[in-house]
Structure formats: C-alpha cells, structure tokens
Design a protein around this motif. Sequence first.
Motif: not given
Length: 137
Positions: A1-2, A7-9, A35-37, A78-82
Amino acid sequence: MLSKKTQYAFHALTYLAENQDKGPVLISEISEERKISLKFLENILLELKKSGILGSKKGKGGGYYLIKPPEEIGLAKIIRMLDGPIALLPCVSLNYYEKCENCQEEICGLNVVMSEVRDNTLKVLENKSLKDVLREH
C-alpha cells in the motif's frame, strides 16, 4: 500500500504538472488546493527536490516546479524514493533484497508467487509516468 507521504507526493506532483505553464508554484497554494498539511508537504517537496525531481526558486515569483516533463518522471522511481521497495517481501526485492528469517528461498512457494507479483507490478509501474496520473493527459 502506498504511504500517505507518497500519495501526497503524487497529489503535489500532479498539481505542479497541471500548472507547469504558470512557472514556480508556492507550497501554500499546493497545500490549499490539494488539502495537504503545509508542514508535511514542505518535507515531501524538499525530498523530491533533493532527488532531482523538483527545482525551486526563492523570492518573488518563487516556488517549486518540475525539472523534467511529466512523461519523463517515472512512477516506480517516486515510489521507491519515498516508500522503499515495491516488492511485498524483502527476499524478492530487486533493490532492497534481504533474506527472510527462517525461510529457504529455493523451496519457498511464497517467494515464487511474490516474485511474479513484483514482476507484474514493475511491468506496469516502470512503464507509467506522472503524465499517466494526470486528470487530463
């Protein structure tokens, strides 16, 4: 799961891609529109900048912007990085391999199935870019 972070990225990156003709975009604008902090977003954008996906400009007319066109920003990267590994088990990860405890990979059926899941997931993610997640592409 991301993770929420990833997801925000993606929300921030798609906003930047949709508005790239405007030039650099303020963090506060992205935060408000998606709508991201603000504090959480600052950390995410800084990480994306350090990884060479975003650039930033200070001062009047400043903000963040994509360094490359959306079609050149790969989803898997991007997924791997984060989030780290895409594989569901450490013993099938291509970039973050670790032997599982109490497991004999050569006879493990789960290893075989999860390798197939990894390969099929990568087949999709390695061939998709930020452009593919834009609402209008």
